[in-house]
Motif scaffolding. Sequence first.
Motif, PDB file in Angstrom:
ATOM      1  N   THR A  58      27.401  12.741   3.752  1.00 47.98           N
ATOM      2  CA  THR A  58      27.138  13.867   4.649  1.00 47.98           C
ATOM      3  C   THR A  58      26.151  13.431   5.721  1.00 47.98           C
ATOM      4  O   THR A  58      25.136  12.791   5.415  1.00 47.98           O
ATOM      5  CB  THR A  58      26.556  15.055   3.866  1.00 47.98           C
ATOM      6  OG1 THR A  58      27.458  15.409   2.811  1.00 47.98           O
ATOM      7  CG2 THR A  58      26.336  16.254   4.776  1.00 47.98           C
ATOM      8  N   ASN A  60      23.714  14.825   8.887  1.00 43.17           N
ATOM      9  CA  ASN A  60      23.081  15.998   9.489  1.00 43.17           C
ATOM     10  C   ASN A  60      22.284  15.571  10.712  1.00 43.17           C
ATOM     11  O   ASN A  60      21.711  14.479  10.745  1.00 43.17           O
ATOM     12  CB  ASN A  60      22.160  16.690   8.479  1.00 43.17           C
ATOM     13  CG  ASN A  60      22.929  17.377   7.369  1.00 43.17           C
ATOM     14  OD1 ASN A  60      23.536  18.420   7.579  1.00 43.17           O
ATOM     15  ND2 ASN A  60      22.916  16.782   6.183  1.00 43.17           N
ATOM     16  N   THR A  64      21.551  20.359  11.160  1.00 42.48           N
ATOM     17  CA  THR A  64      22.906  20.890  11.324  1.00 42.48           C
ATOM     18  C   THR A  64      23.931  19.849  10.899  1.00 42.48           C
ATOM     19  O   THR A  64      23.779  18.660  11.209  1.00 42.48           O
ATOM     20  CB  THR A  64      23.160  21.281  12.794  1.00 42.48           C
ATOM     21  OG1 THR A  64      22.199  22.256  13.192  1.00 42.48           O
ATOM     22  CG2 THR A  64      24.556  21.869  12.962  1.00 42.48           C
ATOM     23  N   LEU A  65      24.966  20.291  10.210  1.00 37.96           N
ATOM     24  CA  LEU A  65      26.009  19.381   9.756  1.00 37.96           C
ATOM     25  C   LEU A  65      26.620  18.627  10.931  1.00 37.96           C
ATOM     26  O   LEU A  65      26.954  19.212  11.960  1.00 37.96           O
ATOM     27  CB  LEU A  65      27.108  20.159   9.029  1.00 37.96           C
ATOM     28  CG  LEU A  65      28.255  19.328   8.439  1.00 37.96           C
ATOM     29  CD1 LEU A  65      27.740  18.454   7.305  1.00 37.96           C
ATOM     30  CD2 LEU A  65      29.379  20.241   7.943  1.00 37.96           C
ATOM     31  N   ARG A  66      26.769  17.304  10.764  1.00 33.46           N
ATOM     32  CA  ARG A  66      27.344  16.454  11.813  1.00 33.46           C
ATOM     33  C   ARG A  66      28.588  15.704  11.316  1.00 33.46           C
ATOM     34  O   ARG A  66      29.263  15.033  12.090  1.00 33.46           O
ATOM     35  CB  ARG A  66      26.279  15.442  12.298  1.00 33.46           C
ATOM     36  CG  ARG A  66      26.699  14.591  13.472  1.00 33.46           C
ATOM     37  CD  ARG A  66      27.029  15.418  14.690  1.00 33.46           C
ATOM     38  NE  ARG A  66      27.422  14.604  15.834  1.00 33.46           N
ATOM     39  CZ  ARG A  66      28.655  14.135  16.026  1.00 33.46           C
ATOM     40  NH1 ARG A  66      29.607  14.374  15.137  1.00 33.46           N
ATOM     41  NH2 ARG A  66      28.934  13.431  17.107  1.00 33.46           N
ATOM     42  N   CYS A  68      31.068  15.255   7.276  1.00 30.63           N
ATOM     43  CA  CYS A  68      31.052  15.162   5.813  1.00 30.63           C
ATOM     44  C   CYS A  68      32.451  14.820   5.330  1.00 30.63           C
ATOM     45  O   CYS A  68      33.399  15.580   5.552  1.00 30.63           O
ATOM     46  CB  CYS A  68      30.586  16.472   5.188  1.00 30.63           C
ATOM     47  SG  CYS A  68      30.498  16.422   3.379  1.00 30.63           S
ATOM     48  N   ASP A  93      35.748  12.797  11.112  1.00 30.63           N
ATOM     49  CA  ASP A  93      35.723  14.187  10.668  1.00 30.63           C
ATOM     50  C   ASP A  93      36.327  15.026  11.798  1.00 30.63           C
ATOM     51  O   ASP A  93      35.781  15.064  12.900  1.00 30.63           O
ATOM     52  CB  ASP A  93      34.288  14.633  10.373  1.00 30.63           C
ATOM     53  CG  ASP A  93      34.225  16.010   9.719  1.00 30.63           C
ATOM     54  OD1 ASP A  93      35.061  16.875  10.072  1.00 30.63           O
ATOM     55  OD2 ASP A  93      33.344  16.239   8.878  1.00 30.63           O
ATOM     56  N   GLN A 153      25.438  21.302  -2.909  1.00 31.30           N
ATOM     57  CA  GLN A 153      24.486  21.543  -1.829  1.00 31.30           C
ATOM     58  C   GLN A 153      24.792  22.806  -1.036  1.00 31.30           C
ATOM     59  O   GLN A 153      23.902  23.399  -0.412  1.00 31.30           O
ATOM     60  CB  GLN A 153      24.444  20.343  -0.871  1.00 31.30           C
ATOM     61  CG  GLN A 153      23.883  19.080  -1.489  1.00 31.30           C
ATOM     62  CD  GLN A 153      24.937  18.196  -2.118  1.00 31.30           C
ATOM     63  OE1 GLN A 153      25.720  18.642  -2.952  1.00 31.30           O
ATOM     64  NE2 GLN A 153      24.973  16.918  -1.744  1.00 31.30           N
ATOM     65  N   VAL A 154      26.062  23.231  -1.044  1.00 32.74           N
ATOM     66  CA  VAL A 154      26.453  24.413  -0.260  1.00 32.74           C
ATOM     67  C   VAL A 154      25.810  25.686  -0.815  1.00 32.74           C
ATOM     68  O   VAL A 154      25.648  26.676  -0.099  1.00 32.74           O
ATOM     69  CB  VAL A 154      27.992  24.541  -0.217  1.00 32.74           C
ATOM     70  CG1 VAL A 154      28.438  25.799   0.517  1.00 32.74           C
ATOM     71  CG2 VAL A 154      28.600  23.308   0.466  1.00 32.74           C
ATOM     72  N   GLU A 157      23.130  27.332   1.258  1.00 31.70           N
ATOM     73  CA  GLU A 157      23.513  28.226   2.345  1.00 31.70           C
ATOM     74  C   GLU A 157      24.229  29.477   1.846  1.00 31.70           C
ATOM     75  O   GLU A 157      24.183  30.521   2.507  1.00 31.70           O
ATOM     76  CB  GLU A 157      24.426  27.488   3.328  1.00 31.70           C
ATOM     77  CG  GLU A 157      23.804  26.246   3.954  1.00 31.70           C
ATOM     78  CD  GLU A 157      24.789  25.510   4.850  1.00 31.70           C
ATOM     79  OE1 GLU A 157      25.834  26.094   5.189  1.00 31.70           O
ATOM     80  OE2 GLU A 157      24.515  24.355   5.192  1.00 31.70           O
ATOM     81  N   ARG A 194      18.930  11.864  -0.089  1.00 26.10           N
ATOM     82  CA  ARG A 194      18.923  12.207   1.325  1.00 26.10           C
ATOM     83  C   ARG A 194      17.783  11.480   2.023  1.00 26.10           C
ATOM     84  O   ARG A 194      16.655  11.437   1.515  1.00 26.10           O
ATOM     85  CB  ARG A 194      18.766  13.719   1.483  1.00 26.10           C
ATOM     86  CG  ARG A 194      18.747  14.233   2.905  1.00 26.10           C
ATOM     87  CD  ARG A 194      18.484  15.725   2.925  1.00 26.10           C
ATOM     88  NE  ARG A 194      19.505  16.464   2.171  1.00 26.10           N
ATOM     89  CZ  ARG A 194      19.389  17.754   1.857  1.00 26.10           C
ATOM     90  NH1 ARG A 194      18.286  18.423   2.179  1.00 26.10           N
ATOM     91  NH2 ARG A 194      20.351  18.356   1.187  1.00 26.10           N
TER      92      ARG A 194
END
Length: 204
Positions: A58, A60, A64-66, A68, A93, A153-154, A157, A194
């Motif tokens: 993943t 980031n 912010t997600l970049r 995955c 992606d 990890q989701v 959120e 991470r």
Amino acid sequence: MKHAHQTSQEDHPGQLPANAGPVLLGLARTAITEALGQTAAPVPAANWLRDPAASFVTLNQRGTLRGCIGSLIAHRPLDEDIRANALAAAFHDPRFPPVSAAEWLGVQVEVSVLSPLERLAVRSEVDLITQIQPGRHGLLLRYGTYQGTFLPQVWEELPDPKQFLSQLKRKAGLPSDFWSLELEVYRYHVEKWREPQAPAGKAT
């Protein structure tokens, strides 16, 4: 670099060594760095990297997600899986444009190694919710050609199980209120690491 969380022996997906985190993060970062034509530090070789394992990489950027991309089933050596998924997350992606050399310095890498999938026998969504633990379990849904997964990890959120399942069904291409006895449900857990978040424009 430090573990993103502490894990028990039971949590260890593949009985990875204590130094696995820095090695795996280094593999992912080196693969992308070299693909961008930049010089990267060599990553030490280790016998355990040749064991088959499933992983996700993943990316980031400023929280912010970049990107995955990952594997759900172990089908190649862990080091090959990490490198392939790192390159795919950075450059293939479909939700994002390829990572550029300029922005790469400010991208944070996260690596997850998955436990084997465990199929659940469920009769209803309520039944399913009783068999998953928020924050611990990742979930995979399959229905015919539809498929979607959320890493543990989701939960950060989507902490509410009903919302977690609703969004996962939508990710799989199904209606958020969909249910069928033919729906295949699998749970798994991960060990994850991470990198510290890098200030924009600075290398980690």
